[in-house]
Motif scaffolding. Structure first.
Motif, PDB file in Angstrom:
ATOM      1  N   UNK A  36      16.692 -21.744  20.466  1.00 48.23           N
ATOM      2  CA  UNK A  36      15.239 -21.665  20.607  1.00 48.23           C
ATOM      3  C   UNK A  36      14.800 -20.256  21.008  1.00 48.23           C
ATOM      4  N   UNK A  37      15.687 -19.500  21.623  1.00 41.06           N
ATOM      5  CA  UNK A  37      15.425 -18.075  21.891  1.00 41.06           C
ATOM      6  C   UNK A  37      15.797 -17.315  20.618  1.00 41.06           C
ATOM      7  N   UNK A  38      14.824 -16.698  19.977  1.00 44.07           N
ATOM      8  CA  UNK A  38      15.031 -16.150  18.637  1.00 44.07           C
ATOM      9  C   UNK A  38      15.473 -14.687  18.621  1.00 44.07           C
ATOM     10  N   UNK A  39      15.311 -13.990  19.726  1.00 45.59           N
ATOM     11  CA  UNK A  39      15.624 -12.561  19.744  1.00 45.59           C
ATOM     12  C   UNK A  39      17.125 -12.379  19.956  1.00 45.59           C
ATOM     13  N   UNK A  40      17.864 -12.624  18.889  1.00 44.92           N
ATOM     14  CA  UNK A  40      19.323 -12.644  18.948  1.00 44.92           C
ATOM     15  C   UNK A  40      19.942 -11.622  18.020  1.00 44.92           C
ATOM     16  N   UNK A  41      21.081 -11.140  18.430  1.00 46.20           N
ATOM     17  CA  UNK A  41      21.990 -10.380  17.576  1.00 46.20           C
ATOM     18  C   UNK A  41      23.331 -11.118  17.673  1.00 46.20           C
ATOM     19  N   UNK A 106      20.779 -23.204  24.950  1.00 47.55           N
ATOM     20  CA  UNK A 106      21.750 -22.454  25.751  1.00 47.55           C
ATOM     21  C   UNK A 106      21.224 -21.077  26.160  1.00 47.55           C
ATOM     22  N   UNK A 107      20.858 -20.255  25.200  1.00 53.98           N
ATOM     23  CA  UNK A 107      20.460 -18.883  25.507  1.00 53.98           C
ATOM     24  C   UNK A 107      19.169 -18.853  26.314  1.00 53.98           C
ATOM     25  N   UNK A 141      23.056 -34.721  22.881  1.00 56.48           N
ATOM     26  CA  UNK A 141      22.657 -34.061  24.119  1.00 56.48           C
ATOM     27  C   UNK A 141      21.687 -32.894  23.907  1.00 56.48           C
ATOM     28  N   UNK A 142      21.142 -32.788  22.715  1.00 51.49           N
ATOM     29  CA  UNK A 142      20.223 -31.688  22.423  1.00 51.49           C
ATOM     30  C   UNK A 142      19.001 -31.684  23.322  1.00 51.49           C
ATOM     31  N   UNK A 143      18.486 -32.860  23.633  1.00 53.75           N
ATOM     32  CA  UNK A 143      17.238 -32.950  24.396  1.00 53.75           C
ATOM     33  C   UNK A 143      17.462 -33.355  25.857  1.00 53.75           C
TER      34      UNK A 143
END
Length: 337
Positions: A36-41, A106-107, A141-143
């Protein structure tokens, strides 16, 4: 490390060492890209794979601009992690094994916890799952709702003293426990300034654990189970039993032992790690193995001589308890498929 590549002070670099993981890599990467946190490398380091994993890395990289692929000769997981660290451009770093899965939260969860508490490391709990049930477990367990958070400033002491499963449950001290593994944690990138994993050795995570925990000003630990650790019979921790394997484990814990004592910390966890000497002795097959074992035996004797009688009795008692717990673990969790 610059954040120019990602353009955000909350950018996260995910380092994935890849070696002969073609059967699991696609699902692993999909779980990372679903964050859900999109600012990833996402840095995939192909460490000389021979099963098509390298080609799969390229295929995945071509499909998503957030993926960066590095190919290198086989140098082991430490060398692969170092290659990822050398090019990472995020303000924060996390790791994922090439056959494990991350919850989509997670992130974001670990980043929010780290920033809100001004910690240097945040960590979560994990699920031990068989490869055949991993996808179903992740979906189930996603939610899960967020849990509690504990913040503490003595990470190195906690690492050395809170490791017995039975005792930490009795004392309700679970959130002060964390494994040597680099997965399941988020680090400020600056934590790795001047710190790299030993290349070509096993137990590379143990080798730097005390260095990282001694450097950390504050650790934030949350009860959320956000990482899915797959148990496979052909993994390194299941299959390798050479004398050099146990030698590397012992030497890593010896470093941890010395660092702990030098900072006034009773090295209980490292003391247990030194019991790898017994497995090393059982694995001696050659004259060079025997010579290596004799050197390691002398090292263990020297290290234990640095303990007071009370410290040694304390460490020995915890070591016996932990050994019993490991026997149970090996007969249950490690046999999952």
């Amino acid at each position: 490390m610059s954040t120019d590549h990602l353009g955000s002070a909350r950018a996260v670099s995910v380092i994935v060492p890849v070696y002969n993981a073609v059967a699991h890599l696609r699902a692993c990467v999909a779980s990372i890209l679903a964050q859900t946190h999109r600012d990833l490398e996402v840095i995939l380091v192909d460490d000389g794979s021979t099963d098509g994993s390298g080609e799969l890395c390229d295929e995945l990289g071509a499909a998503d601009a957030r993926l960066r692929v590095i190919h290198q000769r086989n140098g082991g997981i430490g060398a692969a992690q170092n290659a990822g660290l050398d090019v990472a451009s995020g303000s924060f770093i996390t790791f994922c094994d090439n056959d494990d899965l991350m919850s989509p939260h997670f992130v974001k969860r670990l980043l929010d916890v780290l920033v809100e508490t001004d910690a240097d490391i945040s960590c979560c709990r994990w699920w031990n799952v068989g490869a055949s049930t991993a996808a179903a477990s992740l979906a189930a367990h996603t939610d899960d709702p967020p849990g509690e958070v504990l913040v503490f400033d003595d990470a190195a002491r906690s690492y050395q003293t809170v490791f017995s499963s039975a005792l930490r449950r009795l004392r309700r001290d679970e959130l002060r426990y964390f494994s040597e593994a680099n997965w399941g944690k988020l680090y400020r990138a600056s934590m790795f300034d001047g710190i790299r994993f030993p290349a070509g050795r096993y137990a590379q995570d143990v080798s730097v654990a005390m260095d990282l925990y001694l450097r950390a000003r504050r650790v934030a630990s949350c009860s959320d189970r956000l990482y899915f650790w797959l148990q496979r019979g052909d993994s390194v921790s299941h299959s390798l039993r050479s004398a050099s394997y146990f030698h590397d484990i012992l030497r890593a814990h010896a470093h941890s032992f010395t660092a702990a004592l030098d900072h006034g910390i009773v090295p209980a966890r490292a003391y247990f790690g030194l019991t790898a000497l017994r497995r090393e002795r059982q694995s001696v097959r050659t004259a060079s193995d025997a010579a290596m074992y004799r050197e390691d035996r002398a090292l263990v004797c020297m290290l234990k001589s640095r303990l007071s009688a009370r410290q040694r009795a304390h460490c020995a008692g915890l070591s016996l308890l932990r050994r019993a717990e490991v026997l149970v673990y090996d007969r249950t969790v490690h046999r999952r498929r």
